[in-house]
Design an enzyme around this catalytic site. Sequence first.
Site, mmCIF file in Angstrom:
data_model
loop_
_atom_site.group_PDB
_atom_site.id
_atom_site.type_symbol
_atom_site.label_atom_id
_atom_site.label_comp_id
_atom_site.label_asym_id
_atom_site.label_seq_id
_atom_site.Cartn_x
_atom_site.Cartn_y
_atom_site.Cartn_z
ATOM 1 N N ASP A 1 0.828 -1.217 0.000
ATOM 2 C CA ASP A 1 0.000 0.000 0.000
ATOM 3 C C ASP A 1 0.861 1.266 0.000
ATOM 4 O OD1 ASP A 1 -2.416 1.366 0.017
ATOM 5 O OD2 ASP A 1 -2.480 1.474 2.199
ATOM 6 N N ASN B 1 -11.169 -2.637 -4.560
ATOM 7 C CA ASN B 1 -10.443 -1.739 -5.472
ATOM 8 C C ASN B 1 -11.166 -1.537 -6.810
ATOM 9 O OD1 ASN B 1 -7.156 -2.817 -4.337
ATOM 10 N ND2 ASN B 1 -8.304 -0.999 -3.766
HETATM 11 C C1 IPE Z 1 -5.409 -2.547 0.184
HETATM 12 O O1 IPE Z 1 -5.106 -1.216 -0.010
HETATM 13 C C2 IPE Z 1 -5.410 -3.310 -1.097
HETATM 14 C C3 IPE Z 1 -4.118 -3.456 -1.775
HETATM 15 C C4 IPE Z 1 -2.966 -3.006 -1.358
HETATM 16 C C5 IPE Z 1 -4.160 -4.192 -3.006
HETATM 17 P P1 IPE Z 1 -6.236 -0.095 -0.156
HETATM 18 O O2 IPE Z 1 -5.532 1.180 -0.362
HETATM 19 O O3 IPE Z 1 -7.221 -0.506 -1.179
HETATM 20 O O4 IPE Z 1 -6.940 -0.161 1.267
HETATM 21 P P2 IPE Z 1 -7.770 0.934 2.061
HETATM 22 O O5 IPE Z 1 -8.783 1.504 1.119
HETATM 23 O O6 IPE Z 1 -6.801 1.975 2.529
HETATM 24 O O7 IPE Z 1 -8.355 0.186 3.213
HETATM 25 C C1 IPE Z 2 -1.758 0.229 -3.217
HETATM 26 O O1 IPE Z 2 -1.523 1.582 -3.276
HETATM 27 C C2 IPE Z 2 -2.062 -0.388 -4.561
HETATM 28 C C3 IPE Z 2 -3.471 -0.785 -4.725
HETATM 29 C C4 IPE Z 2 -4.411 -0.654 -3.854
HETATM 30 C C5 IPE Z 2 -3.831 -1.372 -5.983
HETATM 31 P P1 IPE Z 2 -2.713 2.633 -3.266
HETATM 32 O O2 IPE Z 2 -3.148 2.889 -4.656
HETATM 33 O O3 IPE Z 2 -3.792 2.226 -2.343
HETATM 34 O O4 IPE Z 2 -1.979 3.913 -2.703
HETATM 35 P P2 IPE Z 2 -2.509 4.902 -1.597
HETATM 36 O O5 IPE Z 2 -2.832 4.068 -0.392
HETATM 37 O O6 IPE Z 2 -3.706 5.581 -2.159
HETATM 38 O O7 IPE Z 2 -1.365 5.822 -1.348
HETATM 39 MG MG MG Z 3 -4.101 2.497 -0.359
#
Ligand code: IPE
Ligand code: IPE
Ligand code: MG
Length: 231
Positions: free
Chosen positions: A11, A59
């Site tokens: 993340d 997602n």
């Molecule tokens: C969790 O991250 C999913 C992945 C890293 C694939 P998210 O960014 O989607 O999670 P939330 O929304 O902060 O809980």
């Molecule tokens: C994790 O990074 C990747 C996926 C969830 C696919 P994010 O896209 O959630 O990045 P942040 O958390 O918004 O910084």
């Molecule tokens: Mg994220």
Amino acid sequence: MIPKHIAIVMDGNGRWAQRRGHPRVFGHVRGTARVKMIVREAQMLGVEALTLYAFSTENWRRPEHERRVLWSLLKKFLQREIGELARQNIRLRIIGERDRLDDDIREVIQRAEQSLAGMTGMELTFAVSYGARLELMHAARSFAEACIAGQVTPSSMSVAVMEQYLWAREVDLLIRTGGEKRLSNFLLWQSAYAECIFTECCWPDFGPRDLRQAIDEFQGRERRFGGLDAC
Ligand code: IPE
Ligand code: IPE
Ligand code: MG
């Protein structure tokens, strides 16, 4: 002891990019480069299984252009890295809602899995359109169907039986980058006794040294599993 199964919530890609004045998707591009490095390091350290959360069932709420970039990065990774993964004797698994993915991604996944089918080393799993609630519902449904078909009885349900219906094994070390302190629907059953490490470091900055540091921290922890002594 090296954790047998490490699971990572990769993340912080979007925030990493935005802080640097780039669009969010740039963070995904840089994050993908980290996947190679961490897979190689985990394999070299003797980790048996590495599960990476690449895309959650939630997602799908992301804008279409961001989803498109994520699919294209996954596709390119699987196409370009297959030779290197084979050289490292890595097995590949994809867990999640495969039928929700576009045909071209499904094909690339299938081809990659087939090319690595004979490998015997570390098991690398990508959780793609994965959600732990979905996995548990799937398990409940399959068990109920087996009951109706007369193959099993409801009273035969146990932890071991449940695990036969799940998509991943027990997690020893769970790492989440990006600063959030939650599981976001990742491997809920399997993480019941996982050691959790939440780091502020965003995924595009997470490197082999950070992985080794997390493993060091894991090794310093006392795992009691509800008993009084370390196991
Ligand atoms: C969790 O991250 C999913 C992945 C890293 C694939 P998210 O960014 O989607 O999670 P939330 O929304 O902060 O809980
Ligand atoms: C994790 O990074 C990747 C996926 C969830 C696919 P994010 O896209 O959630 O990045 P942040 O958390 O918004 O910084
Ligand atoms: Mg994220």
